[in-house]
Enzyme design. Structure first.
Site, PDB file in Angstrom:
ATOM      1  N   ASP A 302     -33.559 -25.870 -18.225  1.00  8.82           N
ATOM      2  CA  ASP A 302     -32.984 -27.193 -18.070  1.00  8.82           C
ATOM      3  C   ASP A 302     -32.639 -27.715 -19.467  1.00  8.82           C
ATOM      4  O   ASP A 302     -32.976 -27.093 -20.484  1.00  8.82           O
ATOM      5  CB  ASP A 302     -33.950 -28.129 -17.336  1.00  8.82           C
ATOM      6  CG  ASP A 302     -33.230 -29.216 -16.550  1.00  8.82           C
ATOM      7  OD1 ASP A 302     -32.089 -29.566 -16.926  1.00  8.82           O
ATOM      8  OD2 ASP A 302     -33.791 -29.723 -15.568  1.00  8.82           O
ATOM      9  N   TYR A 303     -31.978 -28.842 -19.521  1.00  7.07           N
ATOM     10  CA  TYR A 303     -31.394 -29.396 -20.740  1.00  7.07           C
ATOM     11  C   TYR A 303     -32.439 -29.527 -21.855  1.00  7.07           C
ATOM     12  O   TYR A 303     -33.372 -30.315 -21.744  1.00  7.07           O
ATOM     13  CB  TYR A 303     -30.813 -30.763 -20.397  1.00  7.07           C
ATOM     14  CG  TYR A 303     -29.710 -31.281 -21.270  1.00  7.07           C
ATOM     15  CD1 TYR A 303     -28.403 -31.338 -20.804  1.00  7.07           C
ATOM     16  CD2 TYR A 303     -29.965 -31.760 -22.541  1.00  7.07           C
ATOM     17  CE1 TYR A 303     -27.376 -31.855 -21.584  1.00  7.07           C
ATOM     18  CE2 TYR A 303     -28.949 -32.270 -23.327  1.00  7.07           C
ATOM     19  CZ  TYR A 303     -27.655 -32.326 -22.845  1.00  7.07           C
ATOM     20  OH  TYR A 303     -26.645 -32.849 -23.623  1.00  7.07           O
TER      21      TYR A 303
END
Length: 761
Positions: A302-303
């Site tokens: 994820d980011y």
């Protein structure tokens, strides 16, 4: 420029052309054999990717594992890097948030002109519940209990997104969510593992279709792996700790089912489990996903998830974070640049092997091959197709139909709904004229003030511009401004009935939208109390992304319609439902608590050694209960009313005993006993009375949505086999144990309509 420099430039140019020619020749061979067997295609892909990787340097392989964000939507901390510069340097394999056929074509052109081996970029975007045509939020679509509807929404989203150059969506979110304080409940399918699994499969089928080489399909992404929704205190990104049994029985089944369904990518979760952040969890990524389940796609963080291992206290710096992640099985670093900046150094120091790098690179290249990007890197970036595809009339009609399926009628005293079109109606509330929040959070590139219809617009379409209605906001969603309240109350006093359209703004739920108070925000409840003084019937229409605490509203409103954030055609769906052109048939995919103190609350909990049996229990004090509140939910999982009524009768099972090789058939007769045609979701639950480990009080094992005309009867059938009765026993073996089971069939999880059978060897 000197002759020598011109000569070198020419030689370099010719080398690039030769490499491109070799690649195109290989792809051409693939295209000619595309109609061959699946085995042939797999073999061709393996040969092509292997040949390409033999020409790649270690740096080039690492750069395929790097994703940067464009200047589009930002869904995390900004990195400050110029993504175009990185592309020109050949250091990027994927781009996040670049959309539009023109933009993606130009970025791809820049990449190919600067790529030694002409490896195309992969474009990803958060296409969660629609791209331009926006469908209800995922929690709303889950309320439909309709896998075909969910698949259609994903198919349309993929068609629109692919026409705009998007190759990859970061959906579906298949986290099982039991805490409405957690804002991202809006993005998933609710609290139940079985329902969540069926809708996850439908989503992936819709996004990926039956052939990824078609230009109207996109890669799906199973997220967040794993346990993200179980964050302590319902606080986003927070710690998770659970037993392996709970992990495997409740949270992992949707992910496992998606591997079997062919999902091509996974995304790790931000949380840790048992002290190990998921981004660097060898147990999750290597042991379970890649080795046990044989997942052959690739895994993205994820980011900035890799960078965050430092804040977790799991890595001392970015190099160690990247090293731990890729060795654990994380193939691509989203935005954090840790792989780009440090992996080569870790490789040179012997901390990351070439085998690990090769495996990750191959997985990414395989996905690009599957999409046909080596054959034509620009195949998704077609401005003509984009213009012809976006907001097709049939897409907008599908959005309306699915929104109608997602609405849940929670209360309808004295059949105040549906409304007579000749009544004088006061429409009030901060969201009555809203065409921005109505499409919800994570709404991709949905037009918030163009194609989206407000409730007011929908009502005027139903009644015409001469409708005997007033429209007043009265209060804002969250502010303490009371200046507009009196005008709305005056109009309400002059009306026959009041419709209050209230709820949350789109940014109050979703990522980073955790809350400790899930009442109606601002002055909305105060406004409702003032409206109550008019003595007029009040219908509360809710636009929101999570279950709210509605005990007061349930006691004081005449009707409550849960509309969630219903998408582009949401205003039309609400209006059609209010006036009876649509009979609501949604069911809750998540429990509504009476108050925050009950959370987490979900239907398939376990008993205790001192279960509370209700107010009739003669020994109440030393039982598992509250002293200040009922322990039951306000609205249970699976609940939803209709304008008609349904009765369940003549529940039958095919045998009192079955062995582990036999199947039990269940039948129930359902009758529409009301005055409207309507749809009902028949739900099948089981209860294992005694196990080697304790079992939930009920588990959903099947559902079927049927349509019945008023007075019509229909027999609904289900089947149960020993596979449906399996769980992880005391030795962590996945088995069905012999013993006695109860079967329940009804309209929600609280049904007591049951039969008993025995499973024998």
């Amino acid at each position: 420029m000197s002759f020598r420099k011109l000569k070198n430039k020419f030689i370099k140019s010719m080398k690039n052309k030769l490499l491109l020619l070799i690649a195109l020749t290989t792809i051409s061979s693939f295209a000619q054999n595309k109609k061959g067997s699946k085995l042939t295609i797999v073999k061709l892909k393996a040969e092509f990717v292997s040949d390409l990787m033999s020409k790649m340097t270690v740096d080039e392989k690492i750069y395929q594992l790097v994703q940067f964000t464009s200047d589009g939507s930002i869904t995390g901390p900004k990195t400050g890097d110029n993504f175009i510069t990185r592309i020109q340097q050949g250091k990027v394999g994927s781009i996040l948030n670049a959309t539009g056929a023109k933009e993606t074509r130009e970025i791809q052109r820049i990449n190919l002109e600067n790529s030694r081996l002409k490896i195309p970029l992969l474009f990803g975007h958060d296409v969660i519940h629609g791209y331009k045509t926006i469908f209800p939020i995922n929690l709303g679509m889950a309320s439909s209990f309709d896998a075909k509807a969910v698949e259609l929404a994903a198919r349309i989203a993929a068609t629109e997104a692919s026409s705009a150059g998007v190759h990859w969506t970061f959906a579906p979110m298949v986290d099982i969510a039991r805490d409405p304080r957690w804002g991202r409940v809006s993005e998933g399918s609710g609290e139940d593992t079985y329902l969540g699994t069926q809708l996850a499969i439908a989503n992936v089928k819709g996004f990926q279709g039956d052939d990824l080489s078609k230009n109207n399909t996109i890669l799906a992404c199973a997220k967040h792996f794993a346990g993200y929704a179980a964050a302590e205190a319902g606080r986003d990104y927070n710690t998770v700790d659970m037993s392996e049994r709970v992990l495997r029985e409740t949270y992992l089944p949707p992910f496992k089912a998606l591997v079997k369904s062919g999902v091509k990518t996974f995304m790790t979760s931000f949380n840790e489990i048992a002290g190990i952040p998921s981004t660097a969890s060898n147990f999750l990524l290597r042991d379970i996903l890649k080795n046990e389940w044989k997942f052959d796609g690739f895994v993205v963080s994820d980011y900035t998830g890799v960078n965050e291992l430092i804040a977790h206290g799991f890595a001392k710096d970015e190099q160690e974070a990247a090293q731990l992640s890729i060795n654990a099985g994380l193939d691509m670093d989203m935005v954090g640049a840790t792989y780009m900046n440090t992996l080569k150094k870790s490789y040179d120091e012997g901390k990351v092997s070439i085998e690990v790098i090769n495996d990750a690179c191959k997985r990414v290249l395989d996905a690009k091959f599957d999409l046909g990007l080596f054959e034509d890197p620009y195949r998704y970036s077609d401005e003509k197709r984009e213009k012809e595809t976006i907001y097709k009339p049939e897409f907008l009609e599908a959005a309306l139909a699915i929104a109608n399926k997602s609405l849940v009628l929670l209360k309808n005293n004295n059949s105040v709904l549906p409304l007579n079109k000749n009544l004088k109606i006061a429409f009030v509330g901060p969201l009555v004229s809203d065409d921005k929040n109505i499409i919800g959070s994570w709404a991709a590139l949905g037009d918030r003030s163009g194609y989206a219809t407000s409730v007011k617009e929908g009502v005027l379409k139903q009644l015409g511009t001469n409708a005997n209605c007033t429209f007043d906001e009265g209060v804002d969603i969250q502010s303490t401004n009371r200046s507009l309240m009196q005008k709305a109350i005056d109009n309400a006093n002059n009306a026959d009935v009041i419709v209050a359209v209230m709820g949350e703004s789109e940014n109050m739920s979703g990522e980073a939208g955790s809350k400790t108070n899930i009442d109606l925000p601002g002055l909305q409840k105060e406004f409702l109390a003032e409206l109550k003084k008019t003595g007029k019937p009040i219908i509360l229409v809710l636009l929101n992304g999570r279950p709210l605490t509605l005990s007061w509203e349930n006691d004081n409103m005449d009707a409550i319609l849960e509309a969630w954030w219903p998408g582009t055609r949401g205003g039309d769906a609400i209006a059609q439902t209010l006036f009876g052109d649509n009979n609501p048939n949604g069911k809750l995919p998540i429990t509504f608590p009476r108050n925050v103190g009950q959370i987490p609350i979900y239907y398939n909990h376990k008993n205790t050694g001192r279960p509370y049996l209700g107010v009739s229990d003669p020994e109440q004090k030393y039982k598992s209960r509250y002293t200040d509140s009922d322990i039951s939910p306000l609205f249970p999982f699976g609940f939803g009313l209709s304008y008609t009524t349904f009765t369940y009768s003549d529940l039958k099972i095919s045998a009192d005993k079955i062995n582990k090789k036999e199947t039990l058939k269940i039948e129930v007769e359902i009758t529409n006993t009301g005055n409207f045609d309507g749809s009902e979701v028949a739900q099948l639950y089981i209860k294992d009375l005694v196990g080697s480990v304790t079992r939930p009080i009920k588990e959903l094992k099947g559902f079927e949505k049927i349509f019945l005309k008023k007075g019509e009867k229909k027999v609904v059938s289900f089947q149960i086999s020993s596979n449906d009765l399996k769980f992880y026993d005391k030795n962590m073996n996945f088995n069905a144990e012999t013993g006695t089971f109860e079967i329940f069939v009804g309209g929600n999880s609280d049904t007591q309509n049951k039969k008993t059978f025995e499973l024998i060897d």
